[in-house]
Design a protein around this motif. Structure first.
Motif, PDB file in Angstrom:
ATOM      1  N   HIS A  74      -5.595   0.078 -17.209  1.00 44.39           N
ATOM      2  CA  HIS A  74      -4.185  -0.123 -16.789  1.00 44.39           C
ATOM      3  C   HIS A  74      -3.813   1.135 -16.530  1.00 44.39           C
ATOM      4  O   HIS A  74      -2.847   1.880 -16.974  1.00 44.39           O
ATOM      5  CB  HIS A  74      -3.236  -0.635 -18.160  1.00 44.39           C
ATOM      6  N   LYS A  75      -4.195   1.584 -15.523  1.00 43.21           N
ATOM      7  CA  LYS A  75      -4.112   2.843 -14.567  1.00 43.21           C
ATOM      8  C   LYS A  75      -2.551   2.738 -14.066  1.00 43.21           C
ATOM      9  O   LYS A  75      -1.721   3.749 -14.092  1.00 43.21           O
ATOM     10  CB  LYS A  75      -5.025   3.261 -13.517  1.00 43.21           C
ATOM     11  N   SER A  76      -2.080   1.608 -13.747  1.00 50.62           N
ATOM     12  CA  SER A  76      -0.726   1.769 -13.431  1.00 50.62           C
ATOM     13  C   SER A  76       0.316   2.242 -14.649  1.00 50.62           C
ATOM     14  O   SER A  76       1.538   2.580 -14.093  1.00 50.62           O
ATOM     15  CB  SER A  76      -0.058   0.260 -13.143  1.00 50.62           C
ATOM     16  N   ASP A  77       0.094   2.407 -15.700  1.00 54.65           N
ATOM     17  CA  ASP A  77       0.771   2.874 -16.669  1.00 54.65           C
ATOM     18  C   ASP A  77       0.707   4.503 -16.716  1.00 54.65           C
ATOM     19  O   ASP A  77       1.432   5.342 -17.325  1.00 54.65           O
ATOM     20  CB  ASP A  77       0.317   2.449 -17.934  1.00 54.65           C
ATOM     21  N   ILE A  78      -0.241   5.257 -15.779  1.00 51.88           N
ATOM     22  CA  ILE A  78      -0.642   6.643 -16.031  1.00 51.88           C
ATOM     23  C   ILE A  78       0.626   7.456 -15.902  1.00 51.88           C
ATOM     24  O   ILE A  78       0.984   8.345 -16.742  1.00 51.88           O
ATOM     25  CB  ILE A  78      -1.863   7.065 -15.356  1.00 51.88           C
ATOM     26  N   SER A  79       1.166   7.192 -14.932  1.00 54.78           N
ATOM     27  CA  SER A  79       2.201   8.097 -14.377  1.00 54.78           C
ATOM     28  C   SER A  79       3.514   7.893 -15.379  1.00 54.78           C
ATOM     29  O   SER A  79       3.883   8.987 -16.017  1.00 54.78           O
ATOM     30  CB  SER A  79       2.788   7.645 -12.752  1.00 54.78           C
ATOM     31  N   LEU A  80       3.770   6.619 -15.709  1.00 52.32           N
ATOM     32  CA  LEU A  80       4.849   6.461 -16.918  1.00 52.32           C
ATOM     33  C   LEU A  80       4.410   7.321 -18.134  1.00 52.32           C
ATOM     34  O   LEU A  80       5.152   8.012 -19.018  1.00 52.32           O
ATOM     35  CB  LEU A  80       4.675   4.870 -17.163  1.00 52.32           C
ATOM     36  N   LEU A  81       3.435   7.081 -18.662  1.00 55.87           N
ATOM     37  CA  LEU A  81       2.752   7.870 -19.932  1.00 55.87           C
ATOM     38  C   LEU A  81       2.758   9.265 -19.781  1.00 55.87           C
ATOM     39  O   LEU A  81       3.186  10.124 -20.475  1.00 55.87           O
ATOM     40  CB  LEU A  81       1.469   7.250 -19.959  1.00 55.87           C
ATOM     41  N   ALA A  82       2.310   9.849 -18.539  1.00 49.53           N
ATOM     42  CA  ALA A  82       2.198  11.280 -18.100  1.00 49.53           C
ATOM     43  C   ALA A  82       3.856  11.896 -18.306  1.00 49.53           C
ATOM     44  O   ALA A  82       3.983  12.835 -19.225  1.00 49.53           O
ATOM     45  CB  ALA A  82       1.987  11.744 -16.997  1.00 49.53           C
ATOM     46  N   LYS A  83       4.803  11.114 -17.882  1.00 46.70           N
ATOM     47  CA  LYS A  83       6.033  11.441 -17.745  1.00 46.70           C
ATOM     48  C   LYS A  83       6.762  11.385 -19.277  1.00 46.70           C
ATOM     49  O   LYS A  83       7.377  12.319 -19.450  1.00 46.70           O
ATOM     50  CB  LYS A  83       6.914  10.714 -16.800  1.00 46.70           C
ATOM     51  N   ASN A  84       6.243  10.528 -19.839  1.00 47.10           N
ATOM     52  CA  ASN A  84       6.849  10.455 -21.348  1.00 47.10           C
ATOM     53  C   ASN A  84       6.330  11.565 -22.142  1.00 47.10           C
ATOM     54  O   ASN A  84       6.914  12.184 -22.917  1.00 47.10           O
ATOM     55  CB  ASN A  84       6.172   9.195 -21.827  1.00 47.10           C
ATOM     56  N   PHE A  85       4.878  11.775 -21.860  1.00 43.61           N
ATOM     57  CA  PHE A  85       4.357  13.045 -22.909  1.00 43.61           C
ATOM     58  C   PHE A  85       5.115  14.426 -22.110  1.00 43.61           C
ATOM     59  O   PHE A  85       5.341  15.334 -22.982  1.00 43.61           O
ATOM     60  CB  PHE A  85       2.943  13.154 -22.629  1.00 43.61           C
ATOM     61  N   LEU A  86       5.444  14.506 -21.096  1.00 43.35           N
ATOM     62  CA  LEU A  86       6.072  15.752 -20.389  1.00 43.35           C
ATOM     63  C   LEU A  86       7.323  15.941 -20.964  1.00 43.35           C
ATOM     64  O   LEU A  86       7.608  16.871 -21.793  1.00 43.35           O
ATOM     65  CB  LEU A  86       6.157  15.445 -18.955  1.00 43.35           C
ATOM     66  N   ARG A  87       7.925  14.639 -21.130  1.00 43.62           N
ATOM     67  CA  ARG A  87       9.381  14.826 -21.877  1.00 43.62           C
ATOM     68  C   ARG A  87       9.271  15.189 -23.337  1.00 43.62           C
ATOM     69  O   ARG A  87      10.086  16.103 -23.857  1.00 43.62           O
ATOM     70  CB  ARG A  87      10.212  13.709 -21.662  1.00 43.62           C
ATOM     71  N   LYS A  88       8.228  14.712 -24.046  1.00 43.14           N
ATOM     72  CA  LYS A  88       8.079  14.974 -25.500  1.00 43.14           C
ATOM     73  C   LYS A  88       7.886  16.422 -25.810  1.00 43.14           C
ATOM     74  O   LYS A  88       8.262  17.004 -26.704  1.00 43.14           O
ATOM     75  CB  LYS A  88       6.604  14.154 -25.761  1.00 43.14           C
ATOM     76  N   TYR A  89       7.060  17.121 -24.872  1.00 42.45           N
ATOM     77  CA  TYR A  89       6.612  18.266 -25.034  1.00 42.45           C
ATOM     78  C   TYR A  89       7.296  19.441 -24.308  1.00 42.45           C
ATOM     79  O   TYR A  89       7.119  20.652 -24.735  1.00 42.45           O
ATOM     80  CB  TYR A  89       5.189  18.393 -24.853  1.00 42.45           C
ATOM     81  N   ALA A  90       8.055  19.110 -23.375  1.00 40.94           N
ATOM     82  CA  ALA A  90       8.810  19.988 -22.712  1.00 40.94           C
ATOM     83  C   ALA A  90       9.862  20.823 -23.715  1.00 40.94           C
ATOM     84  O   ALA A  90      10.127  22.023 -23.293  1.00 40.94           O
ATOM     85  CB  ALA A  90       9.578  19.226 -21.398  1.00 40.94           C
TER      86      ALA A  90
END
Ligand SMILES: Nc1ncnc2c1ncn2[C@@H]1O[C@H](COP(=O)(O)OP(=O)(O)OP(=O)(O)O)[C@@H](O)[C@H]1O
Ligand SMILES: [Mg+2]
Length: 440
Positions: free
Chosen positions: A318-334
């Motif tokens: 489900h590679k189409s979720d990668i960008s969404l997931l990455a941005k989600n983790f970015l917000r989580k750790y930023a």
């Protein structure tokens, strides 16, 4: 494609038959529950909106005819489909011929099953795929991020099982979110106010696991200095999550089977068993079926656990979720790293999307976290680890010449550094002159 609306209950004492029918129904996007006995079936019927019952007739103990009578009495709207080896011998032929029941004779083909199921299902539930509004697609559900079909299907399954106590087996590669799914089932469901107890069967020494799970009576063994409740008792009314179930030793497996069959727990060293209402969710990243074949996992337990089967998809599917997931983790750790303004460049996101993620979402999360540490306000490809830039080449069946492979490799590296020859030469560990020559 989303799951169809119908929930189908399959009842057969033959585990292989259960598995076979479930697989065939799954292929047609139906959701199904499995029961190996009438008692289990009734349990599932009580707590789930079942749209169709598929049952065998000849079963040890209470037979299929009894179940059909029960369903007629208590759930008159549920259509029934009988699977039978010998319709005439089963004596049910008369009933079936009366038109009250539909039946299908073993062995049957996928087509025959499909035809019978479609004929039996009420029109309302037949082909209607469950509708989710096209706009406003949720992208986070109990911490599960994604809006691909695979994740939608996963959430759909959680929605179906969250309010009942059917046992769930979650299977999937490491880092695909099995624990996340287990928690979602609990915290989205009607028993969320009750405890959720997670037990990692692989992390507790074998000799302790039994005592930890089931509890013990004072004096049951050396060191048992007091009465002790186990995790099962602690989870009463809620959910017990048995992670890495494949590592549970056979002694524990046998006790687990009893809990599932009798719905009661007996502490070690105690005669009396106590009734318990608890939802069991088990997870594994191993191949339990293979373990069953090799004899290291009890077959009967496997089927008891696998009433509902949920598979967490590998991230590469489900590679189409990668960008969404990455941005989600970015917000989580930023916030955690005090870099609230940090963003990905498009190139960096593309690179994340290209990679195959053998370690799945967990690996992606780690990469994002590391990239935040390495960056100021922008995460570009330089801040991403090298293994993303030069993924190990996949073996292809076509045989290429060394020259061809070299050419492709050089071009790939060039592309990854935006045609910067100095950088490419550095990565390839050749001087710029050689690179220029080769590029020609
Ligand atoms: N779809 C998802 N959305 C958001 N986070 C996710 C998703 N899938 C996994 N994660 C995150 O990835 C990490 C790994 O997930 P989890 O621990 O549930 O995986 P697992 O399947 O249990 O792995 P393992 O088999 O190694 O125990 C967690 O931090 C989890 O929050
Ligand atoms: Mg886990």
């Amino acid at each position: 494609m989303m799951l169809k609306k119908a929930n189908i209950l399959i009842v057969d004492d033959d585990y292989d038959m259960l598995e076979l029918i479930q697989r065939q129904l799954q292929e047609q996007n139906f959701h199904s529950y499995k029961a190996a006995s009438v008692v289990e079936a009734i349990d599932i019927l009580k707590f789930n909106a079942i749209d169709l019952l598929i049952t065998d007739l000849q079963m040890p103990g209470i037979g299929g005819m009894e179940l059909i009578k029960y369903v007629e009495e208590h759930f008159p709207k549920v259509p029934k489909l009988v699977i039978t080896g010998y319709p005439s011998i089963d004596g049910a032929l008369k009933v079936m011929k009366s038109g009250a029941l539909d039946y299908i004779v073993k062995p049957f083909t996928v087509e025959e099953l499909k035809h019978s199921v479609e004929k039996s299902l009420p029109k309302r539930t037949q082909n209607s795929e469950s509708k989710t509004p096209p706009t406003n697609k949720p992208t986070v559900y109990a911490g599960i991020v994604g809006n691909s079909e695979k994740i939608e299907k996963l959430i759909d399954l959680i929605e179906r099982v969250k309010n009942n106590r059917a046992t769930v087996l979650i299977q999937g590669e490491s880092g695909t979110g099995k624990e996340l799914v287990a928690r979602a089932i609990h915290y989205k469901g009607s028993f969320a106010a009750n405890p959720f107890i997670a037990v990692n069967c692989g992390a507790i020494p074998e000799e302790l696991l039994e005592a930890e799970l089931f509890g013990y009576k004072k004096g049951a063994f050396t060191g048992a200095n007091e009465n002790r409740e186990g995790f099962f008792q602690a989870a009463a009314g809620g959910t017990i999550f048995l992670d890495e179930i494949g590592t549970a030793p056979l002694t524990v497996q046998t006790r687990l089977l009893r809990v599932l069959q009798e719905k009661e727990v007996r502490r070690i060293g105690e005669q009396k068993a106590r009734k318990i209402e608890v939802r069991i969710v088990a997870a594994t990243n191993g191949d339990l079926q293979q373990m069953v074949k090799k004899g290291s996992f009890r077959k009967d337990l496997y089927y008891r656990l696998n009433v509902v089967n949920i598979e967490t998809p590998p991230l590469r599917e489900h590679k189409s979720d990668i960008s969404l997931l990455a941005k989600n983790f970015l917000r989580k750790y930023a916030g955690e790293y005090a870099k609230p303004k940090i963003e990905f460049t498009n190139k960096a996101l593309e690179m994340l999307e290209r990679y195959n993620w053998p370690g799945n979402v967990r690996e992606l999360e780690n990469v994002v976290q590391r990239a935040i540490i390495m960056s100021e306000n922008k995460i570009d490809i330089e801040q991403l680890p090298d293994f993303l830039k030069y993924p190990s080449p996949k073996l292809t069946s076509t045989s290429k010449s060394l020259q061809q492979v070299e050419k492709e490799h050089i071009l790939k590296i060039m592309a990854s550094v935006d045609n910067n020859k100095t950088k490419a030469a550095e990565i390839l560990q050749i001087d710029r002159k050689t690179l220029r020559k080769k590029l020609k």
